[in-house]
Scaffold this active site. Structure first.
Site, PDB file in Angstrom:
ATOM      1  CG  HIS A 158      -1.098   2.451   0.087  1.00 39.89           C
ATOM      2  ND1 HIS A 158      -1.621   1.297  -0.457  1.00 39.89           N
ATOM      3  CD2 HIS A 158       0.021   2.722  -0.620  1.00 39.89           C
ATOM      4  CE1 HIS A 158      -0.854   0.898  -1.462  1.00 39.89           C
ATOM      5  NE2 HIS A 158       0.144   1.743  -1.580  1.00 39.89           N
ATOM      6  CB  SER A 164       1.790  -0.683  -3.367  1.00 36.62           C
ATOM      7  OG  SER A 164       0.732  -0.004  -3.987  1.00 36.62           O
ATOM      8  CG  ASP A 185      -4.458   0.971   1.082  1.00 38.33           C
ATOM      9  OD1 ASP A 185      -4.527   1.958   0.332  1.00 38.33           O
ATOM     10  OD2 ASP A 185      -3.579   0.098   0.972  1.00 38.33           O
TER      11      ASP A 185
END
Length: 702
Positions: free
Chosen positions: A672, A551, A637
């Protein structure tokens, strides 16, 4: 070290993404985006239904997946071996310690072979009389992806509610069940953020709605009996996140709105849940505060009055505004207060000091005592409690070498009882391993903590390969926890290290501020300084280091790939934030306005535009000898959209000056967080570790 490479195998042909140059003019600046076509114009709908992705984009992502699989085909046996090792370290029929609540004890357990948990309860003292509240494994049947966020029972123990996500987009559906009959109650709550709370009388469910951009913008109160919804709160600022919870005392329902700099809370009386909410203290730029109800007052965790590492204040619950706030625990620089939990007779706070944590128990009479450890690196964390009127504190202790230990602690007589130690079925002896806490020095003199795990018999002479992990954003600390997954590398003679770079809060809130906004590049240079220090001290060597970031940690990976490609044998970037300038310029994306305080607003601020452009991974790709790269994205995501890693890999592949493969793997059924099942997730972890071994071996091949 287990071999992962086949020296004589020719490299497969990489996909070549077509180029459609798009000229973007912004604040008098011009940039060209050749791969912007990878963003589906209908991306919001794709998040909720990935099957409608535009055909040419889907074909390209599948071609990238096939290329990655072909390149790493020689590691398939190793991947299977590592996944099996990881699975053997997980107790399949695990049960977590039950939490008492009135006449019941609530807990979560796994059945043997199950990917997902069972939520259950039993009457106090009668564990044989189990009632299953939710079998997530059964609910997940027929879904490629299935995850449950919030799952909890009502205060009267009559209802059970849970938020389910069946596509990975984090747009949840909330279901309410009657525990006695297991029958659904009313219609599901749709388009929820996953955040909800029962009113203390269990007549209402307060829930948070996501709009068409995926942002939480409204809080509703649902009458559980009738199914009708009433709007309680609406957030006008797209840069703020909102949520709702009930105080542990049951006296209040608390609505919160915040970004990284500013917060605001609203109160609804618990005994009058239909009453209008009242603002505690209006938002003021730079003021952060959160509330914990404690007796007849609120304990307020805040950065007011320049308390950078936060302090605790109190105010009467009848007059909770800032005019009535009084210091309870003064600010201590370097003692960052991360959490505060109120019990009827105690107030417990968690502090982080030099990348380790401590729990401080405060009695109503003002006396305090501390729970900590003398290990070099460790984590103490609160493990939850449903009860307010209790002297029992539940906490967890762990370190990189020590499996998790759950304790019940008497806050009055200071006795503790070990409830459970994490079982590692394949065996784990902490004495075979060692954890070091090192200090790297940044270019500006900042001292960066580095946590290292290795076997006692691994030589510290630069011969061992190193996996270096980093994050550095949002004030989120990467804590030195116990992870069964890393031992597959460590037992193969690797060192595993965490670079606690600026942007996290490992050394307090100033550590966060030192790695955000105009200071963002410190996160990148800190990470490189940690890699250099580990090489200088024998825990690694240039060209024998593989890095891992996820991320916003993927942003670090993108930057270091451009800044020091020579230092690394391989880079893993999972759901990486690498198209920073384009993303921060697209206000339709869920996180763009909320992220402006973190990175800057390149739509209105020319200096912010120039700064982001100076480090943005995608913008800065150029002719360089890039190491092997494995980027992993998720099609649904909502945080880091699938096209960011896809565009980044396409541009690197065009620009790299060496023949080291750069690869993209897109999870077509997840978002995600990757795969939702506990065993399915091991496959991705094994892929990453096999890639790391492969990257070292191929980098050393003539």
């Amino acid at each position: 070290m287990t071999s992962a490479a086949t020296p004589s195998a020719p490299l497969p042909t990489a996909p070549v993404a077509r180029k459609e140059p798009r000229r973007i003019e912004q604040l008098g600046r011009v940039r060209i985006d050749e791969y912007g076509w990878m963003k589906d114009d209908n991306w919001q709908a794709v998040l909720r239904d990935p099957s409608i992705l535009r055909a040419d984009i889907a074909d390209h992502l599948r071609a990238e997946n096939a290329y990655t699989a072909a390149i790493l085909a020689p590691t398939e046996s190793l991947q299977a071996t590592i996944a099996a090792e990881m699975k053997a370290r997980i107790r399949e029929d695990d049960t977590y310690p039950a939490l008492p609540h009135g006449p019941w004890r609530y807990y979560m357990r796994y059945a043997t072979g199950a990917q997902h948990p069972i939520h259950a309860r039993h009457p106090e003292g009668r564990p044989q009389d189990e009632q299953i509240l939710l079998d997530v494994n059964a609910a997940a049947q027929g879904h490629e992806y299935y995850a449950v966020a919030t799952a909890t029972h009502s205060p009267d123990h009559r209802l059970f509610a849970y938020a389910e996500d069946a596509q990975g987009s984090e747009v949840y559906r909330v279901m309410v069940r009657d525990i006695a009959t297991a029958a659904p109650v009313g219609t599901p709550v749709e388009s929820c953020s996953g955040n909800f709370a029962f009113s203390p009388d269990a007549r209402f469910l307060f829930w948070t709605w996501r709009d068409e951009h995926g942002r939480p913008t409204r809080i509703f109160r649902r009458d559980i009996a009738s199914g009708s919804d009433a709007l309680v709160y609406e957030e006008a600022d797209p840069g703020f996140f909102i949520g709702v919870e009930a105080s542990r005392s049951g006296r209040w329902i608390v609505i919160s709105a915040c970004n990284q700099d500013t917060s605001e809370s609203w109160l609804i009386p618990g005994d009058r849940p239909e009453a209008a909410s009242v603002c505690v203290e209006p938002r003021r730029a730079g003021l952060l505060y959160t509330l914990s109800h404690w007796g007849d007052r609120f304990a307020i965790l805040t950065n007011a009055d320049g308390a950078v590492d936060f302090k605790l204040m109190v105010a009467p619950d009848a007059t909770p505004g800032m005019a009535y706030w009084r210091d309870l625990v003064p600010h201590q620089p370097g003692h960052y207060i991360t959490d505060c939990v109120a019990f009827s007779g105690h107030l417990v706070r968690r502090e982080r000091r030099d990348a380790n944590t401590a729990l401080i128990i405060r009695h109503h009479d003002g006396q305090e005592h501390v729970l900590s450890s003398d290990e070099e690196a460790y984590v103490l964390s609160l493990s939850g409690s449903y009860e307010y009127d209790t002297r029992e504190l539940r906490y967890v202790y762990q370190s990189p070498t020590t499996p998790r230990q759950w304790y019940a602690y008497d806050m009055d007589d200071r006795s503790r009882h070990l409830l459970k130690t994490q079982d590692v079925p394949s065996g784990h002896d902490p004495m075979h391993y060692r954890c070091w806490r090192l200090t790297a020095i940044a270019a500006d003199g900042a001292e960066i903590p580095v946590t290292v795990l290795g076997r006692h018999d691994t030589p510290i002479d630069g011969s061992a390969p190193l996996l270096l992990y980093g994050y550095g954003a949002y004030g989120h600390a990467i804590e030195p926890s116990f992870s069964t997954g890393v031992f597959s590398l460590v037992d193969r003679g690797w060192f595993y290290a965490i670079a606690h770079v600026r942007g996290g809060s490992e050394k307090g809130w100033n550590w966060f501020l030192g790695g955000r906004g105009r200071n963002k590049t410190n996160s990148f240079t800190d990470f490189i300084a940690c890699a250099d220090h580990l090489a200088a001290t024998g825990f690694g060597a240039p060209g024998r280091i593989v890095t891992d970031g996820r991320s916003a940690g993927g942003m670090v990976m993108g930057a270091i790939a451009n800044m020091r490609p020579d230092l690394f044998a391989g880079i893993v970037a999972v759901v990486p934030f690498v198209d920073e300038l384009n993303t921060m310029s697209d206000i339709s994306l869920p996180l763009t306005p909320p992220e402006w305080p973190e990175w800057g607003n390149p739509l209105e601020d020319a200096d912010a535009y120039d700064l982001i452009a100076s480090y943005a991974a995608y913008e800065q790709v150029g002719p360089r000898p890039y190491p092997a790269i494995l980027a992993i994205g998720g099609l649904s995501d909502p945080r880091v959209t699938y096209w960011e890693p896809a565009k980044w890999i396409a541009r690197i592949r065009e620009q790299t000056t060496v023949q080291r493969p750069v690869m993209l793997r897109t999870n077509m059924e997840a978002g995600h967080g990757g795969a939702s099942g506990r065993f399915d997730a091991l496959k991705e972890a094994a892929l990453i570790q096999a890639f790391a071994i492969w990257a070292i071996e191929t980098a050393e091949r003539p």
